[in-house]
Design an enzyme around this catalytic site. Structure first.
Site: not given
Length: 299
Positions: A172, A222, A292
């Site tokens: 990520r 998420s 995130e």
């Protein structure tokens, strides 16, 4: 203050005091002073150059699927790439696509040409540009696996190409997060496979998403990054926070790793709920959860 932008963009592609909740999958966020909808890389370069010259804050985003905009909104200019820059071209086993292409559309295009490697992107909301920036992934695949070259606008306004070894791709994250780089296109290396096998995997991933994720509510996907050795959803559930609410912000009952907008949530409510979850994780597991979701806007 914004006179030059009005000089080179038609009025239908400029929005004044535009509510960011209309451009975010969370359906949350105050107004941005000025939103512009460029249709070419050259227009993005011109807008960002003008903002730098006039010292105007500038925020670039795709489809708003991974952002939480604060309630006071965004000062300066927001450049929405996700409305345009949607060209796709396929040659043998490579795909070239511009940053505004939706990931779902890209994975379908690959399947149409019997090209495997983007099945994981089926059902991931958002645009290619955002997926490259955060090295999006799911079900064992990620952008890192397929990226061959990325073009981005540098802080000095030039267009530069980046090879995989220059992208600093990781879980990520990428160099495009670290530096002021605006992703405008990507070249992806795929491989030939039977179309029916590719589509079967895509259908399986889509089914799993529908069954496990709260797709019926606005969210930014998420909420937290996965800490080493843990799965966020079960961890939050074990802490007794599944279904916990702050105003209209709620830890999803379907998947505790998602914070959803269950009805007219504000950014402050989401941020308060995030803070509660993080504090509990620190208390119960000694873990510093990282979000995130990218939080933007005026505090």
């Amino acid at each position: 203050m914004y006179s030059e932008i009005f000089d080179f963009l038609p009025p239908e592609r400029i929005k004044i005091n535009e509510p960011m909740k209309e451009h975010s999958s969370f359906k949350i966020g105050g107004p941005v002073d000025l939103m512009v909808l460029p249709e070419s890389i050259e227009e993005i370069q011109r807008i960002t150059h003008y903002c730098r010259k006039k010292d105007i804050p500038c925020f670039v985003f795709g489809l708003g699927s991974n952002i939480l905009v604060r309630d006071k909104g965004i000062r300066g200019v927001a450049i929405k790439v996700g409305n345009n820059l949607k060209n796709i071209s396929i040659c043998n086993d490579t795909i070239f696509a511009e940053a505004g292409v939706r990931l779902a559309e890209l994975s379908q295009a690959a399947a149409d040409y019997s090209l495997s490697g983007l099945e994981f992107a089926e059902g991931i909301p958002g645009s290619l540009g955002g997926a490259v920036v955060m090295n999006a992934g799911a079900y064992g695949g990620e952008m890192k696996d397929v990226l061959k070259e990325v073009r981005a606008i540098t802080p000095d306004g030039n267009l530069s190409s980046f090879k995989p070894e220059e992208m600093k791709l990781r879980y990520r994250g990428s160099i495009f997060q670290e530096e002021e780089l605006i992703v405008v296109s990507a070249l992806m290396q795929l491989h030939k496979e039977r179309a029916e096998d590719i589509r079967a995997r895509m259908q399986d991933f889509a089914k799993r998403r529908r069954e496990k994720q709260p797709l019926e509510y606005p969210s930014a996907g998420s909420t937290f990054r996965r800490p080493a050795g843990f799965f966020v959803g079960p961890m939050i559930e074990e802490m007794g926070l599944k279904g916990f609410k702050v105003g209209g912000a709620e830890v999803s009952r379907k998947h505790a790793g998602f914070i959803i907008n269950s009805g007219n949530a504000t950014a402050n409510e989401v941020l308060e709920l995030i803070a509660i979850v993080k504090a509990k994780a620190k208390e119960h597991y000694g873990i510093e959860l990282e979000t995130e979701v990218k939080v933007v806007g005026e505090e």
